[in-house]
Design a protein around this motif. Sequence first.
Motif, PDB file in Angstrom:
ATOM      1  N   GLU A 104       0.833  -1.198   0.000  1.00 42.87           N
ATOM      2  CA  GLU A 104       0.000   0.000   0.000  1.00 42.87           C
ATOM      3  C   GLU A 104       0.872   1.253   0.000  1.00 42.87           C
ATOM      4  N   GLY A 105       1.923   1.248   0.832  1.00 42.79           N
ATOM      5  CA  GLY A 105       2.826   2.398   0.856  1.00 42.79           C
ATOM      6  C   GLY A 105       3.604   2.537  -0.435  1.00 42.79           C
ATOM      7  N   ALA A 106       4.040   1.417  -1.005  1.00 40.20           N
ATOM      8  CA  ALA A 106       4.802   1.475  -2.255  1.00 40.20           C
ATOM      9  C   ALA A 106       3.956   2.034  -3.387  1.00 40.20           C
ATOM     10  N   GLU A 107       2.705   1.595  -3.448  1.00 40.66           N
ATOM     11  CA  GLU A 107       1.806   2.092  -4.490  1.00 40.66           C
ATOM     12  C   GLU A 107       1.577   3.591  -4.341  1.00 40.66           C
ATOM     13  N   ARG A 108       1.434   4.033  -3.105  1.00 40.22           N
ATOM     14  CA  ARG A 108       1.209   5.458  -2.861  1.00 40.22           C
ATOM     15  C   ARG A 108       2.446   6.270  -3.255  1.00 40.22           C
ATOM     16  N   LEU A 109       3.642   5.786  -2.909  1.00 41.35           N
ATOM     17  CA  LEU A 109       4.868   6.487  -3.278  1.00 41.35           C
ATOM     18  C   LEU A 109       5.033   6.559  -4.788  1.00 41.35           C
ATOM     19  N   PHE A 110       4.682   5.485  -5.461  1.00 35.56           N
ATOM     20  CA  PHE A 110       4.802   5.460  -6.917  1.00 35.56           C
ATOM     21  C   PHE A 110       3.863   6.480  -7.549  1.00 35.56           C
ATOM     22  N   GLU A 111       2.640   6.541  -7.074  1.00 35.31           N
ATOM     23  CA  GLU A 111       1.674   7.484  -7.626  1.00 35.31           C
ATOM     24  C   GLU A 111       2.079   8.933  -7.358  1.00 35.31           C
ATOM     25  N   GLN A 112       2.819   9.173  -6.266  1.00 37.56           N
ATOM     26  CA  GLN A 112       3.270  10.515  -5.931  1.00 37.56           C
ATOM     27  C   GLN A 112       4.565  10.895  -6.659  1.00 37.56           C
ATOM     28  N   GLY A 113       5.124   9.975  -7.412  1.00 35.82           N
ATOM     29  CA  GLY A 113       6.350  10.259  -8.146  1.00 35.82           C
ATOM     30  C   GLY A 113       7.624  10.000  -7.365  1.00 35.82           C
ATOM     31  N   ASP A 114       7.532   9.424  -6.164  1.00 29.49           N
ATOM     32  CA  ASP A 114       8.712   9.086  -5.378  1.00 29.49           C
ATOM     33  C   ASP A 114       9.143   7.678  -5.772  1.00 29.49           C
ATOM     34  N   TYR A 115       9.802   7.578  -6.906  1.00 22.69           N
ATOM     35  CA  TYR A 115      10.125   6.269  -7.451  1.00 22.69           C
ATOM     36  C   TYR A 115      11.247   5.584  -6.672  1.00 22.69           C
ATOM     37  N   ARG A 116      12.128   6.369  -6.086  1.00 22.28           N
ATOM     38  CA  ARG A 116      13.179   5.755  -5.274  1.00 22.28           C
ATOM     39  C   ARG A 116      12.587   5.116  -4.019  1.00 22.28           C
ATOM     40  N   GLY A 117      11.673   5.832  -3.384  1.00 20.26           N
ATOM     41  CA  GLY A 117      11.021   5.255  -2.213  1.00 20.26           C
ATOM     42  C   GLY A 117      10.220   4.023  -2.567  1.00 20.26           C
ATOM     43  N   ALA A 118       9.505   4.082  -3.698  1.00 19.31           N
ATOM     44  CA  ALA A 118       8.733   2.912  -4.133  1.00 19.31           C
ATOM     45  C   ALA A 118       9.654   1.742  -4.440  1.00 19.31           C
ATOM     46  N   LEU A 119      10.798   2.036  -5.062  1.00 15.57           N
ATOM     47  CA  LEU A 119      11.756   0.976  -5.379  1.00 15.57           C
ATOM     48  C   LEU A 119      12.234   0.273  -4.120  1.00 15.57           C
ATOM     49  N   ALA A 120      12.560   1.041  -3.083  1.00 13.85           N
ATOM     50  CA  ALA A 120      13.015   0.433  -1.833  1.00 13.85           C
ATOM     51  C   ALA A 120      11.933  -0.461  -1.236  1.00 13.85           C
ATOM     52  N   GLU A 121      10.680  -0.027  -1.299  1.00 17.30           N
ATOM     53  CA  GLU A 121       9.586  -0.830  -0.746  1.00 17.30           C
ATOM     54  C   GLU A 121       9.390  -2.110  -1.553  1.00 17.30           C
ATOM     55  N   PHE A 122       9.428  -2.012  -2.871  1.00 17.72           N
ATOM     56  CA  PHE A 122       9.255  -3.201  -3.704  1.00 17.72           C
ATOM     57  C   PHE A 122      10.389  -4.202  -3.461  1.00 17.72           C
TER      58      PHE A 122
END
Length: 331
Positions: free
Chosen positions: A53-71
Amino acid sequence: MRLLPRLALALVLVPMLALPSRGRAQDAAAPSDAAPEEPPPSPELAEAMERYEGAERLFEQGDYRGALAEFQRIYELLEGHPNQFFVLYNLGRAYEELHRYDLAIDMYRRYLDEGGDGAEDRAEVEASLRALERLLGTVAITIAEGGPDTAEVWLGEWQVGVAPGEVHIPGGQHTIEVRAQGYEVLRREIQVASRQRIELELELARLSDFRGVTPALFVTSTALAVASLGIAIGLGVNAMTLSQDAEACRDTAGCGLDPSARRAEIRDFALAADVMYGVAGLFAVTSIVLIFVTDWGAMPEPELMEAQPTALRVLPAIGPQHAGLVLDGRF
């Protein structure tokens, strides 16, 4: 391309329940019996669903580095799960948005290989792979003779490969860095078009082995400064004593001192004192400089210092008609 929908991933993460046996099925059909409860997911699966859920939210907000770490963390949590490969797709999406097309290609290929028939969007992913491959240029790097056997190749804050070898980077103008232990970092401006291959031969300069001068130089310089200062003080005191004797002689009847000779002698001692003060100052400045350029790690162990006698001693030698330094050493 889209992210794997949250609902789809949640369904993937929920472990499949074993079908009840015939006897249990008949018992479950009785109205008086309660329906069997589903076992809760393991802590790893629960954390993975929460993190998604957090990764999806970060991705939608354009924080791709944060989403990458979560994935990446989700992928680790799903170790051994049959549908772990689904996360590889989202890793590829994050790398693609970060313009690391080489890593995105690697993730998509792993997604197709590990997913097999489970990768139902194979045609779409394969089309994305072909599109990304057309965006990359190839840089073949060799290292000139005398350089390191291997070196890291960096593009910005990402390591994109090793040299000698080929690295794949997006088409355009870039500054690459080649790093190797014991060598200076080499930066090179390059321009490569997509689907173009260029060759580079790079020469890396070895770092200096100089770590500092020996502490013995600092000790010697300091000793010479102290000895020179002592000599200067002795010469000054001698000049003052001669001056006082001359004054006393002048007030004493029958004194046989030659005033001109005594003044010349006093002048010589005073001049020698000034020179030695200058020498002492020079050695003092040298010692200050040596503090910053000395390799203090090269100092011998205390027990070795006790076992070895002093190699050099500087002693002042002062007399009525002379002054100087005496070096006493064992070689």
